[in-house]
Design an enzyme around this catalytic site. Structure first.
Site, PDB file in Angstrom:
ATOM      1  N   CYS A 185      43.294   8.309  65.897  1.00 31.90           N
ATOM      2  CA  CYS A 185      43.138   9.746  66.085  1.00 31.90           C
ATOM      3  C   CYS A 185      44.501  10.439  66.088  1.00 31.90           C
ATOM      4  O   CYS A 185      45.101  10.611  65.034  1.00 31.90           O
ATOM      5  CB  CYS A 185      42.320  10.014  67.347  1.00 31.90           C
TER       6      CYS A 185
ATOM      7  N   HIS B 166      37.499   6.943  66.703  1.00 37.54           N
ATOM      8  CA  HIS B 166      37.836   6.043  67.817  1.00 37.54           C
ATOM      9  C   HIS B 166      37.051   4.728  67.710  1.00 37.54           C
ATOM     10  O   HIS B 166      35.981   4.590  68.325  1.00 37.54           O
ATOM     11  CB  HIS B 166      37.526   6.727  69.151  1.00 37.54           C
TER      12      HIS B 166
ATOM     13  N   GLU C 234      37.590   1.989  69.050  1.00 44.40           N
ATOM     14  CA  GLU C 234      37.541   1.239  70.313  1.00 44.40           C
ATOM     15  C   GLU C 234      36.236   1.479  71.069  1.00 44.40           C
ATOM     16  O   GLU C 234      35.814   0.649  71.886  1.00 44.40           O
ATOM     17  CB  GLU C 234      38.758   1.572  71.194  1.00 44.40           C
TER      18      GLU C 234
HETATM   19  N1  GLN Z   1      44.853  16.211  69.722  1.00 43.05           N
HETATM   20  C1  GLN Z   1      44.294  15.752  68.484  1.00 43.05           C
HETATM   21  C2  GLN Z   1      43.135  16.609  68.040  1.00 43.05           C
HETATM   22  O1  GLN Z   1      42.533  17.299  68.812  1.00 43.05           O
HETATM   23  C3  GLN Z   1      43.876  14.308  68.570  1.00 43.05           C
HETATM   24  C4  GLN Z   1      42.746  14.070  69.510  1.00 43.05           C
HETATM   25  C5  GLN Z   1      42.543  12.618  69.853  1.00 43.05           C
HETATM   26  O2  GLN Z   1      43.444  11.806  69.662  1.00 43.05           O
HETATM   27  N2  GLN Z   1      41.402  12.276  70.378  1.00 43.05           N
HETATM   28  O3  GLN Z   1      42.780  16.588  66.904  1.00 43.05           O
END
Ligand code: GLN
Length: 541
Positions: free
Chosen positions: A379, A513, A515
């Site tokens: 992410c 994600h 994970e």
């Molecule tokens: N801050 C980034 C976004 O909102 C990444 C978010 C995250 O890593 N879950 O896109």
């Protein structure tokens, strides 16, 4: 017939109610029952999505896009049953619902009160969307005695009364501390906690007693006598070396037997062989790798619960122990500090929010790229790797993310429009903050011949998201020209989901994600592959 098991906790927080619920779910499953696990959180936030990770730990996202309590992650990892939006409710949701109903006029003429209106809404939640489950295990967040927990306890008390003991069971988790000055384990906190519970009309059927030392039979008898439970219903819960040993440990102490006894069910022997296999693998690895996790919330690893577990799963798959160095990315913003990363076998930059520490993460991505160390960006970690490639490979020094304000080359930008099924979601800079990110499962198409395609072994995948910003597809050509391949895209080709560096042993960034979906028995392929790459790297060093 569905039976309900309610789990409450007393004495202190952090006793591991979530793990107890998850392990009990797993034990019932191992006896052939169908289970569902639920969590009731008494705080007033509608969901944990707007809380700081330091307040709450990780926010666990479900396929259907709910931001939920991290215990739902344990539930899913232990039982393999995918959690749904309807498996976690907060007082915030309950009260919003009751107030909305009042405004609609659903209660015309009545004074709206905690009992029965709020408690009815809680009961409705507990009983909702249940199909053919044999057991629903419901964990009540917080500690008995908390003011905001009272309506929840009242609701489960009422359910116990309405359905009777043949369909309900109350498990209470407490602490039996060891006082070194007295040289004794103390049962009084447990007695007080049970008294508190009985004060709201709940008589526990089983007491699970967390303790650092074995609780002598005599002390258990005393607890049973003073707390009005059968001696066999006082279950000792000692610390174990890995959380995956908890189901076996509880079984040895008779927890699932006691549950079956309460409901008059046949006490067969559960098949725990897969749990034994997993703990065996964890306890006897063949080697070790070190992964440097460059993040922001590294002092509280609850913030990265699923990530830590997924790395363990990757270790299980490769039969190695994964040692994690949790590193605060801010340290890499100073000259000469990046050398701290020299002796790790893999670098992982996890999800995150906000500008603080971002440059340190970009520096870590650069180090991994230049030194050919396996890099896994999740992410935010993907977004930072893209910024790094744009700046240092594609010659765009002004590349950045609009999350940190306007920039010359917004290679990562605010996501203002996307499709969910056949609906279009729209956002702008002024949208509410709660529950408005791109959340939950989205499909992703993998490019033929890419590393991602090889790792997954299928052409299309579904993974869970939680982010507001997105890699800007308009930079695809420039970045692909310097070797950063966009190897996973949303089906409409608009949203970059996976990037990978072609001329690198293992460098992958994912917008989702992974994970969240990894399980001890079914390690996520990306984690399996990343840890495998780390093993290879360790042999080179
Ligand atoms: N801050 C980034 C976004 O909102 C990444 C978010 C995250 O890593 N879950 O896109």
């Amino acid at each position: 017939m569905t039976r309900f098991i309610f789990i409450t906790g007393g004495v202190t927080s952090s006793l591991g109610k979530g793990l107890t619920a998850a392990a009990l779910g797993a034990l019932l499953q191992a006896r052939g029952f169908k289970v569902r696990l639920r969590k009731l959180d008494p705080y007033l936030n509608v969901d944990p999505g707007t809380m700081s990770p330091y307040q709450h730990g990780e926010v666990y996202v479900t396929d259907d896009g709910a931001e939920t309590d991290l215990d739902l992650g344990h539930y899913e990892r232990f039982t393999g049953v995918p959690s749904r939006r309807g498996d976690n409710v907060t007082a915030g949701q309950i009260y919003s619902q009751v107030i909305a109903r009042e405004r609609r006029g659903d209660y015309l003429g009545a004074t709206v009160q905690v009992i029965p209106h709020v408690t009815d809404a809680i009961k409705q939640f507990i009983l909702s969307e249940i199909q053919d489950e044999d057991f629903v295990v419901c964990e009540i967040g917080g500690t008995v005695g908390d003011i905001e927990g009272l309506p929840f306890l009242e609701a489960i008390r009422q359910l116990g009364n309405e359905m009777g003991p043949e369909r309900t069971l109350f498990v209470h988790l407490t602490l039996v501390p060891y006082l070194s000055s007295a040289g004794e384990l103390k049962t009084k906190p447990t007695q007080h906690s049970v008294k508190e519970l009985q004060g709201v009309g709940i008589k526990p059927d089983i007491l699970v007693c967390r303790s650092e030392r074995p609780i002598p039979l005599e002390a258990r008898r005393k607890i049973a006598l003073f707390c009005n439970v059968r001696p066999s219903a006082v279950i000792q819960a000692l610390d174990v070396d890995t959380i995956y040993a908890v189901p076996r440990a509880y079984h040895e102490e008779g927890l699932d037997d006691e549950v079956c006894r309460h409901f008059g069910l046949e006490r067969t022997t559960p098949d725990l062989s897969r749990w034994d296999w997993v703990t065996q693998r964890i306890r006897h690895p063949d080697g070790e790798v070190t992964i440097g996790v460059v993040g922001k919330y590294t002092t509280l690893i609850d913030c990265y619960k699923s990530l830590a577990e997924a790395m363990t799963h990757g270790g299980i798959a490769n039969n190695v122990r994964v040692k994690v160095n949790w590193l605060d990315s801010e340290i890499f913003e100073d000259e000469g500090t990046i050398q701290h990363l020299e002796d790790v076998h893999g670098i992982l930059v996890p999800g995150g929010f906000g500008e603080r520490g971002a440059e340190g993460k970009i520096a870590a991505a650069r180090f991994a790229r230049e030194r050919r160390i396996p890099y896994f960006g999740i992410c935010f970690g993907m977004q930072m790797a893209v910024i790094e490639a744009a700046r240092n490979l594609a010659g765009l020094p002004g590349a950045g993310s609009t999350e940190f304000g306007p920039c010359e080359d917004p290679v990562v930008g605010l996501l203002t429009e996307w499709t969910v099924g056949n609906r279009i979601e729209r956002r702008n800079i002024d949208s509410d903050k709660g529950g408005t990110m791109r959340l939950g499962a989205y499909p992703c198409v993998l490019a033929p011949g890419s590393r991602a395609r090889t790792i997954y072994g299928v052409p299309e995948i579904s993974e869970r998201h939680r982010h507001r910003y997105e890699v800007n597809i308009n930079y695809r050509e420039v970045l692909e020209a310097v070797g950063l391949r966009f190897s996973g895209l949303s089906p409409d080709g608009e949203l970059p989901e996976i990037v990978e560096l072609e001329a690198h042993p293992w460098f992958i960034g994912v917008q989702f994600h992974p994970e969240l979906k990894s399980k001890p028995f079914d390690p996520h392929p990306l984690f399996t592959s990343f840890i495998e790459a780390a093993v290879t790297q360790s042999r080179l060093m």
